[in-house]
Design a protein around this motif. Structure first.
Motif, PDB file in Angstrom:
ATOM      1  N   SER A 260     -69.305  -6.807 -81.437  1.00  0.00           N
ATOM      2  CA  SER A 260     -68.725  -7.388 -82.647  1.00  0.00           C
ATOM      3  C   SER A 260     -67.249  -7.006 -82.775  1.00  0.00           C
ATOM      4  CB  SER A 260     -69.501  -6.900 -83.876  1.00  0.00           C
ATOM      5  OG  SER A 260     -69.484  -5.479 -83.928  1.00  0.00           O
ATOM      6  N   MET A 261     -66.616  -7.492 -83.828  1.00  0.00           N
ATOM      7  CA  MET A 261     -65.214  -7.168 -84.073  1.00  0.00           C
ATOM      8  C   MET A 261     -65.053  -5.667 -84.290  1.00  0.00           C
ATOM      9  SD  MET A 261     -63.450  -9.873 -83.792  1.00  0.00           S
ATOM     10  CE  MET A 261     -61.904  -9.300 -84.497  1.00  0.00           C
ATOM     11  N   ALA A 262     -64.033  -5.099 -83.655  1.00  0.00           N
ATOM     12  CA  ALA A 262     -63.782  -3.662 -83.786  1.00  0.00           C
ATOM     13  C   ALA A 262     -62.356  -3.368 -83.351  1.00  0.00           C
ATOM     14  CB  ALA A 262     -64.772  -2.871 -82.916  1.00  0.00           C
ATOM     15  N   ASP A 263     -61.898  -2.166 -83.643  1.00  0.00           N
ATOM     16  CA  ASP A 263     -60.547  -1.764 -83.225  1.00  0.00           C
ATOM     17  C   ASP A 263     -60.457  -1.671 -81.708  1.00  0.00           C
ATOM     18  OD1 ASP A 263     -59.276  -1.189 -85.897  1.00  0.00           O
ATOM     19  OD2 ASP A 263     -61.004   0.168 -86.009  1.00  0.00           O
ATOM     20  N   PHE A 264     -61.542  -1.235 -81.089  1.00  0.00           N
ATOM     21  CA  PHE A 264     -61.589  -1.112 -79.627  1.00  0.00           C
ATOM     22  C   PHE A 264     -62.823  -1.870 -79.138  1.00  0.00           C
ATOM     23  CE2 PHE A 264     -59.879   2.882 -81.460  1.00  0.00           C
ATOM     24  CZ  PHE A 264     -58.547   2.688 -81.120  1.00  0.00           C
ATOM     25  N   LYS A 265     -62.595  -2.916 -78.346  1.00  0.00           N
ATOM     26  CA  LYS A 265     -63.681  -3.821 -77.971  1.00  0.00           C
ATOM     27  C   LYS A 265     -63.681  -4.061 -76.463  1.00  0.00           C
ATOM     28  CE  LYS A 265     -65.625  -8.307 -79.365  1.00  0.00           C
ATOM     29  NZ  LYS A 265     -66.845  -7.919 -78.709  1.00  0.00           N
ATOM     30  N   ALA A 266     -64.881  -4.223 -75.891  1.00  0.00           N
ATOM     31  CA  ALA A 266     -64.980  -4.452 -74.441  1.00  0.00           C
ATOM     32  C   ALA A 266     -66.130  -5.389 -74.117  1.00  0.00           C
ATOM     33  CB  ALA A 266     -65.180  -3.134 -73.717  1.00  0.00           C
ATOM     34  N   LYS A 267     -66.029  -6.047 -72.944  1.00  0.00           N
ATOM     35  CA  LYS A 267     -67.148  -6.828 -72.413  1.00  0.00           C
ATOM     36  C   LYS A 267     -67.183  -6.666 -70.906  1.00  0.00           C
ATOM     37  CE  LYS A 267     -64.721 -11.275 -71.985  1.00  0.00           C
ATOM     38  NZ  LYS A 267     -64.707 -12.693 -72.394  1.00  0.00           N
ATOM     39  N   ILE A 268     -68.384  -6.847 -70.326  1.00  0.00           N
ATOM     40  CA  ILE A 268     -68.568  -6.741 -68.879  1.00  0.00           C
ATOM     41  C   ILE A 268     -68.258  -8.086 -68.232  1.00  0.00           C
ATOM     42  CG2 ILE A 268     -70.220  -6.279 -67.030  1.00  0.00           C
ATOM     43  CD1 ILE A 268     -71.767  -4.503 -69.005  1.00  0.00           C
ATOM     44  N   ILE A 269     -67.417  -8.040 -67.194  1.00  0.00           N
ATOM     45  CA  ILE A 269     -67.109  -9.253 -66.419  1.00  0.00           C
ATOM     46  C   ILE A 269     -68.004  -9.317 -65.186  1.00  0.00           C
ATOM     47  CG2 ILE A 269     -65.319 -10.504 -65.150  1.00  0.00           C
ATOM     48  CD1 ILE A 269     -63.265  -9.034 -66.968  1.00  0.00           C
ATOM     49  N   GLU A 270     -68.102  -8.187 -64.460  1.00  0.00           N
ATOM     50  CA  GLU A 270     -68.980  -8.086 -63.288  1.00  0.00           C
ATOM     51  C   GLU A 270     -69.611  -6.701 -63.255  1.00  0.00           C
ATOM     52  OE1 GLU A 270     -67.387  -8.990 -59.432  1.00  0.00           O
ATOM     53  OE2 GLU A 270     -66.137 -10.599 -60.216  1.00  0.00           O
ATOM     54  N   CYS A 271     -70.798  -6.605 -62.626  1.00  0.00           N
ATOM     55  CA  CYS A 271     -71.487  -5.315 -62.554  1.00  0.00           C
ATOM     56  C   CYS A 271     -72.144  -5.134 -61.191  1.00  0.00           C
ATOM     57  CB  CYS A 271     -72.545  -5.237 -63.651  1.00  0.00           C
ATOM     58  SG  CYS A 271     -73.306  -3.624 -63.819  1.00  0.00           S
ATOM     59  N   HIS A 272     -71.919  -3.983 -60.562  1.00  0.00           N
ATOM     60  CA  HIS A 272     -72.518  -3.615 -59.275  1.00  0.00           C
ATOM     61  C   HIS A 272     -72.928  -2.145 -59.349  1.00  0.00           C
ATOM     62  CE1 HIS A 272     -70.470  -7.269 -57.827  1.00  0.00           C
ATOM     63  NE2 HIS A 272     -69.406  -6.805 -58.453  1.00  0.00           N
ATOM     64  N   PHE A 273     -73.703  -1.657 -58.376  1.00  0.00           N
ATOM     65  CA  PHE A 273     -74.056  -0.233 -58.376  1.00  0.00           C
ATOM     66  C   PHE A 273     -72.825   0.645 -58.179  1.00  0.00           C
ATOM     67  CE2 PHE A 273     -78.733  -0.940 -57.515  1.00  0.00           C
ATOM     68  CZ  PHE A 273     -79.132  -0.326 -58.691  1.00  0.00           C
ATOM     69  N   GLU A 274     -71.778   0.081 -57.567  1.00  0.00           N
ATOM     70  CA  GLU A 274     -70.547   0.852 -57.348  1.00  0.00           C
ATOM     71  C   GLU A 274     -69.672   0.903 -58.603  1.00  0.00           C
ATOM     72  OE1 GLU A 274     -71.609  -1.604 -55.292  1.00  0.00           O
ATOM     73  OE2 GLU A 274     -72.497  -0.136 -53.903  1.00  0.00           O
ATOM     74  N   GLY A 275     -69.907   0.009 -59.569  1.00  0.00           N
ATOM     75  CA  GLY A 275     -69.094   0.017 -60.778  1.00  0.00           C
ATOM     76  C   GLY A 275     -69.069  -1.335 -61.475  1.00  0.00           C
ATOM     77  N   MET A 276     -68.133  -1.490 -62.421  1.00  0.00           N
ATOM     78  CA  MET A 276     -68.030  -2.712 -63.212  1.00  0.00           C
ATOM     79  C   MET A 276     -66.574  -3.143 -63.348  1.00  0.00           C
ATOM     80  SD  MET A 276     -70.533  -1.788 -66.462  1.00  0.00           S
ATOM     81  CE  MET A 276     -69.784  -0.176 -66.778  1.00  0.00           C
ATOM     82  N   TYR A 277     -66.408  -4.439 -63.602  1.00  0.00           N
ATOM     83  CA  TYR A 277     -65.126  -4.950 -64.078  1.00  0.00           C
ATOM     84  C   TYR A 277     -65.296  -5.226 -65.562  1.00  0.00           C
ATOM     85  CZ  TYR A 277     -63.192  -5.443 -59.407  1.00  0.00           C
ATOM     86  OH  TYR A 277     -62.703  -5.179 -58.155  1.00  0.00           O
ATOM     87  N   LEU A 278     -64.386  -4.664 -66.356  1.00  0.00           N
ATOM     88  CA  LEU A 278     -64.454  -4.800 -67.814  1.00  0.00           C
ATOM     89  C   LEU A 278     -63.196  -5.462 -68.352  1.00  0.00           C
ATOM     90  CD1 LEU A 278     -65.606  -1.173 -68.780  1.00  0.00           C
ATOM     91  CD2 LEU A 278     -67.066  -3.131 -68.204  1.00  0.00           C
TER      92      LEU A 278
END
Length: 483
Positions: A260-278
């Protein structure tokens, strides 16, 4: 330091003896008392510290801070009576060690899950920024590079101030610490000055101590009630208890969210066992973590760094280099092509989060085999819930021992199994020996599968009948893979 100086912020009800005497140390443990010390007698949950006043004096205590005077008082010893020694000990310790929390920027992290990860990542991040830092966490305490073993999530007030004073002496500018509900309720952080506080989330935990969820929640809330107006409070807006935490908070309030709306917001673009793109506040970054709950943890770190004056671009650059905390979603690859993951998840919610993270990456392309247990002498109500969460998102589940402490491990396992119906039981086997349980799970796994070993994470022991035996899930997995 003179006794009357130590007591300058304490409301004294009665004093017998010389308050001008020199005090060379303060302690709540009579066994650690030395000549010239002040002994603080605290009525604890297990035993009353007033019983140990004679022992403390025998050890060399020259003054006693207590709630009632003992029937027999020794000549040459000063006795100070206060309404609550638990309330006072933090103020006394702060005074004795020179008020160290006001000489650096201290940030506290509280909530059920994520405390260790957030505090440790902040410590690592600010060191990469070039600052000298201290860390107080479940895994280990650090003063710059010096590791100091951690017996509790939050030390007692005297040990805590001693560690903070050592950090100041070492030139630390920042300190990051976990604030457990026990520590807040027991006033272990009393007298400390916090530059900021972070709320992660709130789920069922420690009800064996707090009695009710409301008491547990209110203990966490008390931390935010105590923040000054020049501090900041960063709360997880995705948890309904976040708003409750800051109802009476005087600090500057900021929020973080993945939904939701917040001062600091994030979403996942891609996800793998090695990591994520956010995407964090409109900017993309690659991180070496997986799972939505870790996105929340990273947002808390990002927001805290912003509130401490760092530039967003610089924060994201360092965020991309940080690695997961020991024993938190720690992957170990097998020669056969499956992955074992060791994690500290020991609450139903934490187990759900970890399993969600695994499924986000697997995307239906492999089986999940979960090994888990529950601790002895702790909240029994969460045992069947742990089993239920494991079964919901696993193809096979092995229920085993965690830290049974003084309980029979088979009784704990039976408590867990009571949460399952006949259909769910078809997925489940119980193996009391944890090493054998892990070995069995690994034998079941095939290429592309994941074996989750939950509950102990970084711990390198099993506590059985009051004795800690060396046992490290990660070592066991590597031995199995090696053989």
């Amino acid at each position: 330091m003179k006794l009357n100086e130590l007591l300058k912020h304490v409301e004294v009800l009665n004093a017998l003896g010389d308050t001008e005497i020199e005090i060379t140390g303060v302690n709540i443990d009579s066994r650690r008392i030395e000549a010239g010390h002040l002994f603080v007698a605290i009525p604890g949950t297990q035993t009353d510290g007033h019983k140990f006043i004679p022992k403390a004096i025998e050890q060399g205590a020259v003054a006693v801070l207590c709630e009632y005077f003992p029937n027999r008082r020794e000549p040459g010893v000063t006795y100070i009576a206060v309404d609550s020694t638990e309330d006072c000990v933090g103020e006394v310790a702060t005074q004795f060690y020179g008020d160290p929390s006001r000489q650096l920027k201290l940030v506290g992290v509280t909530g059920t899950n994520g405390k260790t990860t957030i505090a440790t990542l902040l410590y690592n991040m600010f060191r990469k920024f070039g600052h000298k830092c201290g860390l107080l966490s479940t895994v280990c305490n650090y003063i710059e590079d010096e590791a100091i073993a951690a017996d509790h999530t939050t030390p007692d007030p005297i040990e805590l101030n001693r560690l903070l004073a050592q950090m100041v002496e070492a030139g630390c500018e920042y300190a990051f610490m976990e604030c457990s509900s026990h520590a807040i309720a027991q006033k272990r952080i009393g007298g400390l000055k916090f530059a900021g506080g972070i709320f992660t989330n709130l789920t069922r935990d420690h009800l064996d101590y707090h009695g009710t969820f409301e008491n547990y929640r209110d203990a966490k809330k008390a931390f935010f009630d105590g923040l000054d107006k020049d501090a900041f409070a960063i709360i997880n807006a995705d948890d309904k208890n976040g708003a409750v935490m800051v109802q009476n908070c005087k600090a500057q309030i900021k929020t973080y969210s993945t939904r939701s709306m917040a001062d600091f917001k994030a979403k996942i673009i891609e996800c793998h066992f090695e990591g994520m793109y956010l995407e964090i506040n409109g900017k993309e970054v690659g991180v070496q973590f997986i799972g939505k709950f870790n996105v929340s943890n990273l947002l808390a770190v990002y927001g805290t760094a912003v509130m401490l004056g760092k530039q967003p671009e610089d924060i994201l650059l360092i965020l991309s280099t940080l690695k997961s905390v020991s024993g938190r979603l720690e992957p170990i690859r097998s020669p056969e092509g499956y992955t074992a993951i060791v994690d500290y998840a020991h609450t139903p919610d934490a187990l759900q989060n970890v399993l969600n993270a695994i499924h986000e990456v697997l995307d239906g392309k492999g089986f999940v085999i979960t090994v888990c247990g529950a601790g002895g002498d702790r909240d029994k109500g969460k045992r069947p819930l742990m089993a239920q969460e494991a079964v919901k998102q696993s193809d096979r589940v092995i229920i085993t021992s965690d830290n049974p402490r003084s309980e029979d491990p088979e009784d704990i396992i039976n408590d867990m199994l009571e949460g399952l119906d006949a259909k769910q039981m078809r997925k489940v086997v119980s193996i009391v020996d944890r090493r054998e349980a892990i070995r069995t799970a690994c034998m079941m796994a095939q290429k592309g599968d994941v074996v989750l070993i939950a509950g102990k994470g970084h711990e390198d022991y099993q506590e059985i009948q009051g004795v800690k035996h060396h046992f490290d899930d990660r070592e066991v997995v590597r031995e199995i893979f090696g053989s």
